[in-house]
Write a protein that holds these residues in place. Sequence first.
Motif, PDB file in Angstrom:
ATOM      1  N   UNK A  39       0.847  -1.323  -0.065  1.00  0.00           N
ATOM      2  CA  UNK A  39      -0.086  -0.005  -0.142  1.00  0.00           C
ATOM      3  C   UNK A  39       0.920   1.123   0.124  1.00  0.00           C
ATOM      4  N   UNK A  40       0.213   2.304  -0.457  1.00  0.00           N
ATOM      5  CA  UNK A  40       1.061   3.501  -0.514  1.00  0.00           C
ATOM      6  C   UNK A  40       0.167   4.633   0.210  1.00  0.00           C
ATOM      7  N   UNK A  41       0.692   5.551   0.619  1.00  0.00           N
ATOM      8  CA  UNK A  41       0.035   6.578   1.258  1.00  0.00           C
ATOM      9  C   UNK A  41       0.654   7.974   1.139  1.00  0.00           C
ATOM     10  N   UNK A  42      -0.191   8.968   1.214  1.00  0.00           N
ATOM     11  CA  UNK A  42       0.161  10.346   0.810  1.00  0.00           C
ATOM     12  C   UNK A  42       0.785  10.992   2.092  1.00  0.00           C
ATOM     13  N   UNK A  43       1.749  11.610   2.159  1.00  0.00           N
ATOM     14  CA  UNK A  43       2.299  12.433   3.411  1.00  0.00           C
ATOM     15  C   UNK A  43       2.501  13.778   2.949  1.00  0.00           C
ATOM     16  N   UNK A  44       2.441  14.772   3.901  1.00  0.00           N
ATOM     17  CA  UNK A  44       2.782  16.142   3.381  1.00  0.00           C
ATOM     18  C   UNK A  44       4.457  16.184   4.044  1.00  0.00           C
ATOM     19  N   UNK A  45       5.095  16.623   3.175  1.00  0.00           N
ATOM     20  CA  UNK A  45       6.453  16.780   3.624  1.00  0.00           C
ATOM     21  C   UNK A  45       6.902  18.294   3.306  1.00  0.00           C
ATOM     22  N   UNK A  46       7.657  18.679   4.332  1.00  0.00           N
ATOM     23  CA  UNK A  46       8.139  20.195   4.337  1.00  0.00           C
ATOM     24  C   UNK A  46       9.523  20.149   3.585  1.00  0.00           C
ATOM     25  N   UNK A  47       9.372  20.836   2.454  1.00  0.00           N
ATOM     26  CA  UNK A  47      10.861  21.118   1.650  1.00  0.00           C
ATOM     27  C   UNK A  47      11.830  21.762   2.450  1.00  0.00           C
ATOM     28  N   UNK A  48      13.095  21.436   2.229  1.00  0.00           N
ATOM     29  CA  UNK A  48      14.106  22.205   3.060  1.00  0.00           C
ATOM     30  C   UNK A  48      14.152  23.413   2.555  1.00  0.00           C
ATOM     31  N   UNK A  49      15.103  24.463   3.359  1.00  0.00           N
ATOM     32  CA  UNK A  49      15.115  25.766   2.889  1.00  0.00           C
ATOM     33  C   UNK A  49      16.636  25.691   2.353  1.00  0.00           C
ATOM     34  N   UNK A  50      16.832  26.043   1.125  1.00  0.00           N
ATOM     35  CA  UNK A  50      18.010  25.912   0.468  1.00  0.00           C
ATOM     36  C   UNK A  50      18.719  27.618   0.385  1.00  0.00           C
ATOM     37  N   UNK A  51      17.955  28.420   0.420  1.00  0.00           N
ATOM     38  CA  UNK A  51      18.279  29.967   0.654  1.00  0.00           C
ATOM     39  C   UNK A  51      18.498  30.270  -1.100  1.00  0.00           C
ATOM     40  N   UNK A  52      18.942  31.441  -1.119  1.00  0.00           N
ATOM     41  CA  UNK A  52      19.025  32.074  -2.494  1.00  0.00           C
ATOM     42  C   UNK A  52      20.395  31.943  -2.830  1.00  0.00           C
ATOM     43  N   UNK A  53      20.769  31.700  -4.200  1.00  0.00           N
ATOM     44  CA  UNK A  53      22.313  31.708  -4.570  1.00  0.00           C
ATOM     45  C   UNK A  53      22.678  33.224  -4.337  1.00  0.00           C
ATOM     46  N   UNK A  54      24.130  33.163  -3.958  1.00  0.00           N
ATOM     47  CA  UNK A  54      25.016  34.266  -3.847  1.00  0.00           C
ATOM     48  C   UNK A  54      25.728  34.612  -5.335  1.00  0.00           C
ATOM     49  N   UNK A  55      25.852  33.773  -5.785  1.00  0.00           N
ATOM     50  CA  UNK A  55      26.433  33.972  -7.319  1.00  0.00           C
ATOM     51  C   UNK A  55      25.931  33.048  -8.528  1.00  0.00           C
ATOM     52  N   UNK A  56      26.158  33.566  -9.663  1.00  0.00           N
ATOM     53  CA  UNK A  56      25.614  32.960 -11.036  1.00  0.00           C
ATOM     54  C   UNK A  56      26.799  31.819 -11.381  1.00  0.00           C
ATOM     55  N   UNK A  57      26.377  30.809 -11.502  1.00  0.00           N
ATOM     56  CA  UNK A  57      27.256  29.725 -12.008  1.00  0.00           C
ATOM     57  C   UNK A  57      27.891  30.347 -13.238  1.00  0.00           C
ATOM     58  N   UNK A  58      29.178  29.890 -13.508  1.00  0.00           N
ATOM     59  CA  UNK A  58      29.781  30.281 -14.924  1.00  0.00           C
ATOM     60  C   UNK A  58      30.309  29.060 -15.508  1.00  0.00           C
ATOM     61  N   UNK A  59      30.483  28.876 -16.835  1.00  0.00           N
ATOM     62  CA  UNK A  59      31.103  27.989 -17.533  1.00  0.00           C
ATOM     63  C   UNK A  59      32.368  28.705 -18.133  1.00  0.00           C
ATOM     64  N   UNK A  60      33.503  27.959 -18.207  1.00  0.00           N
ATOM     65  CA  UNK A  60      34.688  28.815 -18.434  1.00  0.00           C
ATOM     66  C   UNK A  60      34.602  28.884 -20.141  1.00  0.00           C
ATOM     67  N   UNK A  61      35.077  29.861 -20.802  1.00  0.00           N
ATOM     68  CA  UNK A  61      35.230  30.066 -22.415  1.00  0.00           C
ATOM     69  C   UNK A  61      35.708  28.734 -22.865  1.00  0.00           C
ATOM     70  N   UNK A  62      36.704  28.196 -22.358  1.00  0.00           N
ATOM     71  CA  UNK A  62      37.441  27.036 -22.856  1.00  0.00           C
ATOM     72  C   UNK A  62      36.664  26.009 -22.985  1.00  0.00           C
ATOM     73  N   UNK A  63      35.535  25.779 -22.212  1.00  0.00           N
ATOM     74  CA  UNK A  63      34.672  24.620 -22.114  1.00  0.00           C
ATOM     75  C   UNK A  63      33.758  24.899 -23.615  1.00  0.00           C
ATOM     76  N   UNK A  64      33.416  26.045 -23.799  1.00  0.00           N
ATOM     77  CA  UNK A  64      32.539  26.121 -25.127  1.00  0.00           C
ATOM     78  C   UNK A  64      33.444  25.810 -26.337  1.00  0.00           C
ATOM     79  N   UNK A  65      34.663  26.200 -26.216  1.00  0.00           N
ATOM     80  CA  UNK A  65      35.502  26.014 -27.476  1.00  0.00           C
ATOM     81  C   UNK A  65      35.687  24.510 -27.680  1.00  0.00           C
TER      82      UNK A  65
END
Length: 85
Positions: A5-31
């Motif tokens: 059997x399965x049952x539905x439960x309410x689960x609170x999501x963890x608080x991850x906060x807001x990011x402090x910087x944008x992730x970047x991909x180096x130009x060399x990766x695109x090359x």
Amino acid sequence: MSTRTARVADIALPEFGLPTREPTIPAATYRVRVEETLRRSRAAGHDALIVYGDREHCANIAYLTAYDPRFEEALLVLAPDRRPT
């Protein structure tokens, strides 16, 4: 035979906060991505490769160039010994 059997439960999501910087991909990766794409294109016998992008199909161009064509249609032209256009 076991009964499961399965049952539905309410689960609170963890608080991850807001990011402090944008992730970047180096130009060399695109090359490297463009070089590998061109290598595979040549191996398949193609003279050039045209990559299309728009709002619904933005991932291919973004993967190769970091350009996000979500508001306009775009084409990326890749050809050996030429600057990607």
